[in-house]
Design a protein around this motif. Structure first.
Motif, mmCIF file in Angstrom:
data_model
loop_
_atom_site.group_PDB
_atom_site.id
_atom_site.type_symbol
_atom_site.label_atom_id
_atom_site.label_comp_id
_atom_site.label_asym_id
_atom_site.label_seq_id
_atom_site.Cartn_x
_atom_site.Cartn_y
_atom_site.Cartn_z
ATOM 1 N N LEU A 56 -21.850 -42.337 -74.068
ATOM 2 C CA LEU A 56 -22.651 -42.948 -75.128
ATOM 3 C C LEU A 56 -22.202 -44.377 -75.405
ATOM 4 O O LEU A 56 -23.031 -45.267 -75.638
ATOM 5 N N ASP B 202 -24.404 -47.720 -75.191
ATOM 6 C CA ASP B 202 -24.525 -48.516 -76.411
ATOM 7 C C ASP B 202 -24.164 -49.977 -76.146
ATOM 8 O O ASP B 202 -24.744 -50.889 -76.748
ATOM 9 N N PRO C 295 -27.931 -51.712 -73.688
ATOM 10 C CA PRO C 295 -29.153 -50.941 -73.920
ATOM 11 C C PRO C 295 -30.088 -50.879 -72.713
ATOM 12 O O PRO C 295 -30.975 -50.024 -72.663
ATOM 13 N N THR D 282 -25.938 -38.485 -79.833
ATOM 14 C CA THR D 282 -26.061 -39.926 -80.009
ATOM 15 C C THR D 282 -24.780 -40.443 -80.642
ATOM 16 O O THR D 282 -23.903 -39.652 -81.033
ATOM 17 N N ALA D 283 -24.679 -41.741 -80.781
ATOM 18 C CA ALA D 283 -23.511 -42.324 -81.438
ATOM 19 C C ALA D 283 -23.413 -41.880 -82.889
ATOM 20 O O ALA D 283 -22.328 -41.885 -83.476
ATOM 21 N N GLY E 175 -30.940 -44.214 -76.762
ATOM 22 C CA GLY E 175 -29.510 -44.101 -76.486
ATOM 23 C C GLY E 175 -28.976 -42.689 -76.474
ATOM 24 O O GLY E 175 -27.778 -42.478 -76.317
#
Length: 330
Positions: free
Chosen positions: A16, A20, A23, A180-181, A209
């Motif tokens: 991830l 990030d 992109p 996701t983050a 993402g």
């Protein structure tokens, strides 16, 4: 050749973080669709993040009797797994129908869900295509469309989703898990794919993402009596012209439970909810099966060269459900 970077991720947070930081990057698993799209110039990532070493390659039985399938499980391993074959035989059959053995050895479950349409206009960068260049048009509407969609289409796109596996997953209420983050999330497969509307380039509800980590199939006793049937233009490896995933439970000659999903008729695996409602509590006979198919296909809007799919899907529903009803009665 367009240059691109390549990095291998060793854990989910690391994967991830790499995406990030860039992109324009793409996750790479089997690459059986992404690499082809890169060769034709449809996908032009600046970086590939290899996720094949992530610990997402297991198939486990859940506490309620369902299955949890990791995102990097290969299609070959999915089809051969004894619990998949025992609990959800239609899923195993769908995967085996979906590609050549070489492709199944590389392709992954997560990547299968995210594969792009095989519409010839999408694949040809010299042609307009609203999926590829929003607002450029859909030449398939007036052009070559014999294998295109008949359900949930608009003038903006009539392409079909190519996944066989996705059809079986749709029939059995699969849930997609992702990270996701900002943390984990889940999306029912019924909500995973977006309707075409006027934005066919927006295909899924997966957050930007996000990394698909797995798929969960809830327990479904009816799935043990299931089947996947695919019609294609040649007997060897080919995409479907129409397909069906079906599961049926008959008690005293009446439909006690049923699951139906269609393939190659819409921009997404198509859960046949209207047909399921028509079958609930009805006699398990060919006449009922045909009426249920008609209820689902009443919404079809075929083009001049793919109207045959309406009759083909109707016949598939009757044939497969009749076979399952006979097996249940034995």
């Amino acid at each position: 050749m367009r240059e691109f970077g390549y990095q291998r991720a060793h854990d989910v947070p690391g994967a991830l973080a790499l995406l990030d930081a860039d992109p324009t990057a793409r996750f790479l698993a089997g690459g059986t669709n992404l690499v082809d799209l890169m060769k034709t110039g449809i996908e032009r990532p600046a970086r590939l993040v290899d996720i094949r070493e992530l610990p997402l390659d297991r198939i486990e039985v859940t506490e309620d009797g369902g299955l949890r399938i990791g995102a990097t499980v290969t299609n070959s391993d999915l089809a051969a797994h004894p619990e998949v074959r025992r609990r959800y035989p239609a899923l195993s059959q769908a995967v085996l129908a979906g590609a050549s053995g070489q492709l199944r050895n590389m392709a992954t479950v997560g990547g299968n869900l995210l594969q792009r349409t095989r519409c010839g206009y999408f694949a040809d960068v010299t042609s307009p295509c609203n999926k590829r260049v929003p607002g450029s048009g859909c030449p398939a509407v007036e052009g070559v469309h014999h294998n295109h969609a008949i359900l949930d289409t608009t003038e903006h796109c009539v392409a079909t989703h190519p996944s066989d596996m996705g059809v079986a997953l749709a029939a059995f209420d699969a849930v997609v898990s992702y990270e996701t983050a900002d943390g984990p999330g889940k999306i029912p497969l019924s909500d995973f794919y977006l309707p075409v509307r006027d934005t066919p380039h927006q295909e899924t509800t997966l957050p930007p993402g996000a990394l698909i980590t797995g798929i969960t199939l809830p327990a479904a006793p009816v799935a043990a009596n299931s089947r996947y049937r695919k019609v294609r233009e040649r007997a060897s490896y080919a995409f479907a012209t129409s397909s069906i995933a079906a599961a049926l439970d008959v008690q005293d000659g009446v439909v006690a439970d049923v699951r139906l999903a269609f393939g190659a008729v819409a921009s997404r695996p198509w859960r046949a909810a209207a047909a399921e409602r028509a079958l609930a509590g009805a006699p398990a006979d060919a006449e009922t099966f045909a009426a249920a198919a008609d209820a689902e296909l009443a919404a079809a809007r075929p083009l001049p060269h793919n109207a045959y799919k309406v009759t083909l899907m109707r016949n598939l529903v009757v044939a497969v459900l009749s076979e399952l009803a006979e097996e249940t009665a034995r």
